[in-house]
Design a protein around this motif. Structure first.
Motif, PDB file in Angstrom:
ATOM      1  N   PRO A 113       0.825  -1.216   0.000  1.00 30.04           N
ATOM      2  CA  PRO A 113       0.000   0.000   0.000  1.00 30.04           C
ATOM      3  C   PRO A 113       0.858   1.265   0.000  1.00 30.04           C
ATOM      4  O   PRO A 113       2.072   1.214   0.205  1.00 30.04           O
ATOM      5  CB  PRO A 113      -0.783  -0.134   1.311  1.00 30.04           C
ATOM      6  CG  PRO A 113       0.120  -0.923   2.211  1.00 30.04           C
ATOM      7  CD  PRO A 113       0.841  -1.887   1.318  1.00 30.04           C
ATOM      8  N   HIS A 114       0.200   2.380  -0.249  1.00 26.39           N
ATOM      9  CA  HIS A 114       0.768   3.733  -0.135  1.00 26.39           C
ATOM     10  C   HIS A 114       1.841   4.040  -1.179  1.00 26.39           C
ATOM     11  O   HIS A 114       2.622   4.967  -1.011  1.00 26.39           O
ATOM     12  CB  HIS A 114       1.348   3.974   1.267  1.00 26.39           C
ATOM     13  CG  HIS A 114       0.416   3.607   2.374  1.00 26.39           C
ATOM     14  ND1 HIS A 114       0.832   3.108   3.586  1.00 26.39           N
ATOM     15  CD2 HIS A 114      -0.953   3.671   2.439  1.00 26.39           C
ATOM     16  CE1 HIS A 114      -0.212   2.871   4.361  1.00 26.39           C
ATOM     17  NE2 HIS A 114      -1.315   3.203   3.680  1.00 26.39           N
ATOM     18  N   LEU A 115       1.870   3.291  -2.250  1.00 22.53           N
ATOM     19  CA  LEU A 115       2.865   3.568  -3.296  1.00 22.53           C
ATOM     20  C   LEU A 115       2.494   4.776  -4.141  1.00 22.53           C
ATOM     21  O   LEU A 115       3.300   5.244  -4.939  1.00 22.53           O
ATOM     22  CB  LEU A 115       3.049   2.337  -4.193  1.00 22.53           C
ATOM     23  CG  LEU A 115       3.664   1.101  -3.543  1.00 22.53           C
ATOM     24  CD1 LEU A 115       3.738  -0.049  -4.546  1.00 22.53           C
ATOM     25  CD2 LEU A 115       5.044   1.409  -2.980  1.00 22.53           C
ATOM     26  N   LEU A 116       1.261   5.247  -3.979  1.00 22.73           N
ATOM     27  CA  LEU A 116       0.835   6.422  -4.746  1.00 22.73           C
ATOM     28  C   LEU A 116       1.180   7.741  -4.052  1.00 22.73           C
ATOM     29  O   LEU A 116       0.976   8.823  -4.616  1.00 22.73           O
ATOM     30  CB  LEU A 116      -0.670   6.361  -5.005  1.00 22.73           C
ATOM     31  CG  LEU A 116      -1.129   5.236  -5.945  1.00 22.73           C
ATOM     32  CD1 LEU A 116      -2.649   5.197  -6.022  1.00 22.73           C
ATOM     33  CD2 LEU A 116      -0.535   5.402  -7.331  1.00 22.73           C
ATOM     34  N   LEU A 117       1.671   7.632  -2.816  1.00 23.33           N
ATOM     35  CA  LEU A 117       2.116   8.847  -2.127  1.00 23.33           C
ATOM     36  C   LEU A 117       3.269   9.475  -2.903  1.00 23.33           C
ATOM     37  O   LEU A 117       4.041   8.783  -3.580  1.00 23.33           O
ATOM     38  CB  LEU A 117       2.564   8.518  -0.705  1.00 23.33           C
ATOM     39  CG  LEU A 117       1.476   7.992   0.251  1.00 23.33           C
ATOM     40  CD1 LEU A 117       2.094   7.624   1.595  1.00 23.33           C
ATOM     41  CD2 LEU A 117       0.385   9.037   0.436  1.00 23.33           C
ATOM     42  N   LYS A 118       3.395  10.790  -2.793  1.00 19.52           N
ATOM     43  CA  LYS A 118       4.394  11.513  -3.575  1.00 19.52           C
ATOM     44  C   LYS A 118       5.800  10.963  -3.373  1.00 19.52           C
ATOM     45  O   LYS A 118       6.568  10.788  -4.334  1.00 19.52           O
ATOM     46  CB  LYS A 118       4.348  12.998  -3.198  1.00 19.52           C
ATOM     47  CG  LYS A 118       5.180  13.878  -4.106  1.00 19.52           C
ATOM     48  CD  LYS A 118       4.982  15.338  -3.756  1.00 19.52           C
ATOM     49  CE  LYS A 118       5.798  16.220  -4.700  1.00 19.52           C
ATOM     50  NZ  LYS A 118       5.608  17.661  -4.389  1.00 19.52           N
ATOM     51  N   LYS A 119       6.107  10.622  -2.116  1.00 21.61           N
ATOM     52  CA  LYS A 119       7.462  10.135  -1.817  1.00 21.61           C
ATOM     53  C   LYS A 119       7.703   8.716  -2.356  1.00 21.61           C
ATOM     54  O   LYS A 119       8.853   8.291  -2.502  1.00 21.61           O
ATOM     55  CB  LYS A 119       7.714  10.160  -0.307  1.00 21.61           C
ATOM     56  CG  LYS A 119       6.797   9.248   0.488  1.00 21.61           C
ATOM     57  CD  LYS A 119       7.123   9.322   1.972  1.00 21.61           C
ATOM     58  CE  LYS A 119       6.218   8.384   2.790  1.00 21.61           C
ATOM     59  NZ  LYS A 119       6.573   8.417   4.227  1.00 21.61           N
TER      60      LYS A 119
END
Length: 595
Positions: free
Chosen positions: A74-80
């Motif tokens: 999860p959270h791979l779409l966050l900017k970082k």
């Protein structure tokens, strides 16, 4: 005084701090220890593998193909993390070029959120052969998780499709009914797969795992295996099923081969379809094309097809007559028609059958005989008797949503249409027309009742795990009815074996059988039409449905064979050869023992 107050204040504050530290360090230790464990220890359900379905000779007819599913962190779409996401997608495309990358991105975006800390499933299934050459490469990527994912497969494709049924992706309604389905993702939608779904799907396992701050597994603390491999053995013989499917090639209808105790050896509805289409999903265009077909391939005609029984009902109705004031030797003169009010009710034979008793009426399917009998017995006793024989009720087969049909009566018509009954409707009922509706399986059950004197409950299950299916048959006939069964059986014997029998020229089997043909009209014939068109002269969808229901061998009944051909015309000509070949195949396969 002020100094004492200040000293006392500081002492109180220090005492409170010491007590608080004691509570946090000692008294609340267990609470915070548990809270810490909950943050680092996860309980993960393990989906069971669906049980296999086999035929009577242990040939697999519903199995699981081994494959894998792909999940992304999860959270791979966050900017970082955006570059990690793009790198992961690029790697998947390069490693497994057959994947639809657009669908993967769409599936990921749909499930990813700030609150979700679980890996996200983006690929439902990849075959074992395709993924194994690159399995190690995929497994080394931290953002990719590869998990086993079996897929249902039906090796015989369209054979016995309506009986076996299929599994497909679960919807919200399925999940609301059974929370386990949410974990598995698939559920039985039709047929045996649906009826025995709770058994076949098994029960989940569970593992306790330790994770780090990044939600990565660092240790497995405990493991409880799922309860699975729930094997279901059916009474169906897939070899016989294939043989009968070939016999019905190009025809629309249903056929059932059932032993006299209710075990179904073959049951089929035509046209059929490849079950595997529903597991993987099909295009809307293909689905709409099949769903809009006038031959209704998705309908299980054996239990969901409602048809006028035509003359196939005459053996059961004849038994009702014999216990309600009509003697087997009572004769009726059939001139070819009977007047009633302003209408004329015609016999199928234009010049009539002349003097006719019960045996002849069944042998030659004389309509006038049954018209006259219905006027003497009356619709109340007719419907009451047929309902007691289990028409108008479910047969009890282990398939979902079985239809009950219609046994018309005064009360039924009043409730359904708020209209009164008339005598003409009694006459129509006596020849299986009018409001009268049955399923092919109900006619097969009625034939078993005539053949043995007991009413069997049809079933497809043979062994559920290690437990044999418990067969049920009921005694629904009175002693008077049982005593008169030989008369009905004699008439059915002559249908297939005596001169003028309606099936005698179409039956050519090595087994001596008894039966009843039926021609069920789908359109009415106007009173002013003097000369009826022959069935082959009518357009296809205006032709009558053809029935032929039988039992054999005649002296020692072992099997019921019932065939219904939609728009087939006459029962004997449409199904006689098919039924004869089925009995010969039963003999060849060793199911029927000649005595």
């Amino acid at each position: 005084m002020k100094i004492k107050f200040i000293i006392l204040l500081f002492a109180s504050i220090w005492m409170a701090l010491i007590v608080r530290v004691f509570l946090l360090a000692v008294e609340s230790n267990d609470y915070y220890k548990t809270l810490s464990q909950n943050n680092t220890i996860k309980h993960e359900k393990i989906a069971p593998i669906r049980g296999e379905i086999v035929d009577i000779k242990n040939r697999p007819i519903a199995i699981n193909k081994l494959g894998f599913k792909i999940e992304l962190a999860p959270h791979l779409l966050l900017k970082k993390n955006r570059k990690k996401f793009e790198s992961t997608i690029s790697f998947l495309h390069k490693t497994l070029p057959s994947l639809n990358i657009k669908d993967i991105i769409k599936a990921y975006k749909k499930k990813d959120s700030f609150y979700n800390h679980e890996f996200i499933k983006v690929v439902e299934y990849i075959p074992y052969k395709e993924i194994m050459p690159v399995y190690t490469q995929l497994n080394l990527r931290k953002n990719i998780k590869i998990e086993p994912a079996p897929k249902r497969y039906y090796p015989y494709k369209n054979i016995a499709a309506h009986m076996i049924g299929y599994v497909a992706r679960a919807n919200e309604k399925d999940i609301a009914h059974d929370r386990l389905i949410d974990l598995i993702g698939y559920t039985g939608k039709t047929g045996i797969e649906k009826y025995y779904n709770s058994y076949l799907q098994g029960t989940p396992g569970e593992k306790e795992i330790k994770v780090n701050a990044n939600n990565r597994e660092v240790a497995e603390l405990s493991y409880k295996a799922p309860s699975e491999n729930k094997r279901l053995k059916l009474t169906i013989d897939i070899e016989l099923q294939k043989y009968i499917t070939n016999l019905f090639k190009g025809l629309v209808g249903a056929v059932v081969v059932m032993d006299t105790h209710g075990a179904i050896l073959t049951a089929a509805s035509f046209p059929n379809y490849d079950l595997n289409m529903f597991v993987s999903g099909m295009s809307y265009k293909m689905y709409n094309s099949m769903a809009s077909s006038l031959d209704h391939p998705f309908t299980n005609k054996l239990i969901h097809g409602l048809y006028p029984p035509g003359s196939s009902i005459k053996p059961s109705l004849g038994l009702v007559y014999l216990v309600n004031g009509i003697h087997s030797n009572d004769k009726v003169y059939c001139s070819g028609s009977i007047p009633l009010g302003k209408r004329v009710f015609r016999c199928w034979k234009k010049n009539g059958h002349k003097e006719t008793n019960m045996v002849k009426a069944i042998r030659e399917s004389c309509d006038v005989y049954f018209y006259e009998g219905s006027l003497k017995v009356g619709i109340k006793k007719m419907s009451k008797g047929l309902l007691r024989y289990n028409l108008g009720h479910k047969t009890g087969i282990d398939l979902p949503n079985e239809f009950i049909g219609v046994v018309p009566s005064r009360a039924w018509k009043r409730k359904k249409y708020n209209q009164s009954w008339n005598k003409g409707e009694t006459l129509n009922t006596s020849i299986g027309q009018g409001y009268f509706l049955v399923t092919p399986l109900q006619i097969a059950q009625q034939t078993a009742l005539i053949a043995t004197g007991r009413l069997p409950t049809p079933h497809l299950a043979y062994m559920i795990g290690n437990k044999p299916y418990k067969e049920i048959s009921r005694d629904v006939l009175t002693p008077r009815e049982k005593a008169r069964l030989p008369i009905i059986r004699r008439g059915m014997y002559e249908v297939c074996n005596a001169p003028h029998g309606t099936a005698v020229h179409h039956v050519n089997s090595k087994i001596t059988i008894a039966g009843k043909t039926g021609t069920a009209q789908v359109v009415g014939i106007k009173q002013d039409i003097k000369k009826r068109k022959l069935e082959h002269e009518l357009s296809y969808y205006r032709r009558s449905h053809a029935w032929f229901t039988t039992y054999g061998p005649y002296r020692h009944p072992q099997y019921i064979v019932t065939a219904m051909v939609e728009h087939g015309g006459h029962g004997g000509s449409a199904a006689g050869a098919i039924v004869s070949k089925i009995y010969d195949k039963l003999l060849e396969l060793g199911y029927i023992k000649k005595r």
